[in-house]
Write an enzyme that holds these catalytic residues in place. Sequence first.
Site, short mmCIF file in Angstrom:
data_model
loop_
_atom_site.label_atom_id
_atom_site.label_comp_id
_atom_site.label_asym_id
_atom_site.label_seq_id
_atom_site.Cartn_x
_atom_site.Cartn_y
_atom_site.Cartn_z
N THR A 1 0.86 -1.05 -0.11
CA THR A 1 -0.09 -0.23 0.08
C THR A 1 0.69 0.85 0.16
O THR A 1 0.51 2.42 -0.44
CB THR A 1 -0.89 -0.02 0.86
OG1 THR A 1 -1.50 -0.67 0.97
CG2 THR A 1 -2.08 1.50 1.38
N TRP B 1 2.61 1.19 -3.11
CA TRP B 1 1.82 2.20 -4.64
C TRP B 1 1.58 3.71 -4.63
O TRP B 1 1.78 3.83 -5.52
CB TRP B 1 -0.03 1.48 -3.91
CG TRP B 1 -0.37 1.95 -5.19
CD1 TRP B 1 -0.64 0.96 -6.08
CD2 TRP B 1 -1.91 2.72 -5.08
NE1 TRP B 1 -2.43 1.77 -6.73
CE2 TRP B 1 -2.43 2.33 -6.49
CE3 TRP B 1 -1.76 3.85 -4.59
CZ2 TRP B 1 -3.28 3.41 -6.61
CZ3 TRP B 1 -2.83 5.07 -4.46
CH2 TRP B 1 -3.80 4.52 -5.46
N HIS B 2 1.84 3.97 -3.50
CA HIS B 2 1.51 5.15 -3.51
C HIS B 2 2.34 6.04 -4.05
O HIS B 2 2.56 7.38 -4.65
CB HIS B 2 0.79 6.23 -2.17
CG HIS B 2 -0.22 6.03 -1.66
ND1 HIS B 2 -0.51 4.59 -0.74
CD2 HIS B 2 -1.23 6.89 -0.89
CE1 HIS B 2 -1.77 4.95 -0.62
NE2 HIS B 2 -2.14 5.95 -1.21
N GLY B 3 3.45 5.92 -4.52
CA GLY B 3 4.86 6.38 -5.00
C GLY B 3 6.35 5.26 -4.80
O GLY B 3 6.76 5.21 -3.55
#
Lengths: 499, 408
Positions: A321, A324-326
């Site tokens: 997670t 996934w954000h960066g």
Amino acid sequence: MVFSSLLFLFAYLAVTLFLYYLIPNIKYRNWVLFIVSMLFYGWGEPLYILVMLASITEAYVFGFFIDKHRETNIKKARLYMALSLIMNLAALLFFKYCNFFIENLRLLPFLTDAIAPIEGLKLPIGISFYTFQIMSYTIDLYRGQTEVQKNFVAFGTYVTLFPQLIAGPIVRYRDVDDQLMTRKETIDLFGSGTRRFVVGLAKKVIIGDACAAYYEYFKASDAFADSTAGAWMVMIFYTLHIYYDFSGYSDMAIGLGRMIGFRFLENFNYPYISKSITEFWRRWHMSLGTWFKEYVYIPLGGNRVGKLKQYRNIAVVWLLTGFWHGANWNYILWGVYFGVILMAEKTFLLSALKKTPAFVQHIYSLLLIGFGWIIFSFTDAAAGINCFTSLFGIGTSTFCTPTIGYQILRSLPLLVIGAIGSTPLPKKIWDKLCTVDWLSVGAIREDGTEEPIYMEEKELSVRGKVFAGLTTAGTIAVFVVCVAYLVDSTFSPFLYFIF
Amino acid sequence: MKFNRIINITTSALFAAIIFAFAVAFVIVPDSDFSEEENRSLTTFPKFTWEALLDGSFSSKINEYFADQFPARNSLVGIKGVTETAFGKGENNGVLLGKDGQLAVRLFTIFKSRLERVADMDYFVPETVTLSVDALNAWAKSSTVPVATILPPRTVDVAASAFSYPTEISDSLQTLLAETIVPEANYIDLLPMMREKYDAGEYVYLRTDHHWTTYGAYIAYTELMKSWGLEADILPMDAFSVETVENFYGTTWSKSGYKFIEPETLEVWTAGNEDRFTTSCISEKQVKGDDGKPVAVKEAYKTFSGWLDRSFLDQKDKYGAFLSGTHNEQTVFLDGGDTGRERLLIVKDSFAHTMVPFLAQHFDLVIINLAAKVANITDYVEEYGCDRVVVVYNWANLIENNNMAAVQ
């Protein structure tokens, strides 16, 4: 293109709605959506349309193979699914993470000169979102939870649909598969979509952007007067900014979807009223949480395995997670941070928390969420640590300066409005005054129940009628104000003395 | 039909009507090239090329074009101004809204190093200022003619009381300048006097513009004359007749979006002898010399009598009437050739423009725009045979750029 731009509202949306409703047949309406969505996507980066089309075509073709073997030879079907997922993920890994891996591998002495980052590699917008959407189709198809989509345009429309294309919500294929061919547009749905869109636009443009400006101000002021109060403001305004920006965007997506007959699941459910981090993650970016639960956590065994494996599963999900954000360490750390808190809550913290008064639970949650946003917002670790320690007066030279105090006073009304607006209170009060929920048409509740697309023909009281009128007038007025904000942001008086 | 159906029809229809109305208006209303209110050229429809489309530059130009040519821009900006006031912010686009319609720019674009933009901030970076001061000091020490330095403070420094705005930043900039500028530069600190006069209700700085008033410029003129020991020559205020130009909206007003603010009056002070002076705007161009090599030749591309270009008074940019706006190099000479008057070199930004009517009474003026960085000051002193030099450069410029570092 982004929703909060004049070009989107008055050129793109105007033309799209016009064409869409000009054409009577759903088949050709999908054609319209598919084509205009690609224009929407390719507006800034035309070449990346090809990357997206490749992913769509690949998943579409493999869908047939998976479907063919699903009932006769599950192993073969699984192989095709794996191949399809690998190809999809490869694009994501290459464009989003490749340079991150290379740069970190170069830290190893023997690799420093051996490899170099790929130059000119830009992140295709929305790739994280549409990749996940495509994967949901492939996996659900393999699991037999949905039917194969034989119509390429319908499948392409699902992936590229401009409302959710670049910033979610991540719509699972099986949640909209029947809407692709049989959706029904109604005037009630359009009206409800309009209201929802305007709410989202106002959240982003009037509150979110203003919070962002204050956040930037307080963050920059640290270089001139490192104050404790300033650090708190950095945290608070980032917390508000990211909520209003992101949930506003989701509101706009849901609203736009309704305007063209699509109903999407909710993506936010007042996350800042949570009483624990476990609850927060059930309320924040719900479509992402659902995706990871459905396609990572449960396949790994979820809760139905031994304690040790359960923790492993939580760790995997939160590592992913975060990542996934960066493609940066701070996002990984952010994921790990929440992973650890969630494990602690699972073991003992949650039961201990429940014994405390509600306000303690709220403060606990908000503080941990806020600290999390500091990790999230500072890609520069040193600056992030500095901001965090400043919260406790460590390393700061002053509590507050007159100038920062002045700025805080000026930003206080927005802070209060922002805080109240992030709770269900305003909506509850308004619904009560209206005696009807004007946003409910076409909504899909958390438990999966769907609100009808026709509004209940309820006889309204006089008060209800007055507030119905106010709701309409307010929607239009707020829309015009949002347009004013958008125009203002492009208005740049040329000051003469700069010469 | 039931009531809530009607509501949904109304909402949908109004929303659609607005987006289609603007879309149609955008197509119908002819494009304009210039925005008076912003004092800048507007983007027109970009030229299409396949390369521009593929690298994304075409679409970003279309975005700009669409924003610049959007219908009813100015009115919509006003709506935002009102809304922000309703939020109790007391400022909009970095402009403070104070007592009696006083506006002041509060946030400035500052840089950490030469390139890295920090943010729009009220703080300043001391290093940027020091870079300018060092150059000023070095030049002043080597100057062969008398020098004076006027650094006009910003409105936010002078009129802080109108906004209850803390003066700590103004004060620290004032201290920095007072402590680091060498005596040879003959620095005239105007802040205490301007602030005192402002607080006493005197009209020293404009309400809607970032400049001082003509009266403010007169004060600067008297202080300058005093610093050179020329008190006896100072012309009293009643030597001038005041002409008022109504309906002036300055640049701060444009930036603020506060359309509800009343316009103000711009004053033009005249001594009655203006027609005896000529202002020339000068540019340099390369021509072939006698030996075939290119040589630089200066020529006047615009001349006018006096120092006031009255065509500006009918436009929004009325302040531009003084010296006809910003030019790189100008002279204001008394007609009739060498009159034995002293020559004063003014190295300046636009704050100096309103001082010209006073200074021209005593000196032949050579005026160069500091930001243009055409040549160094010593070269101008020699070229024109100047007897004195004054630097006029306001604080906003001082913290936003280091153009002054070029004076050396």
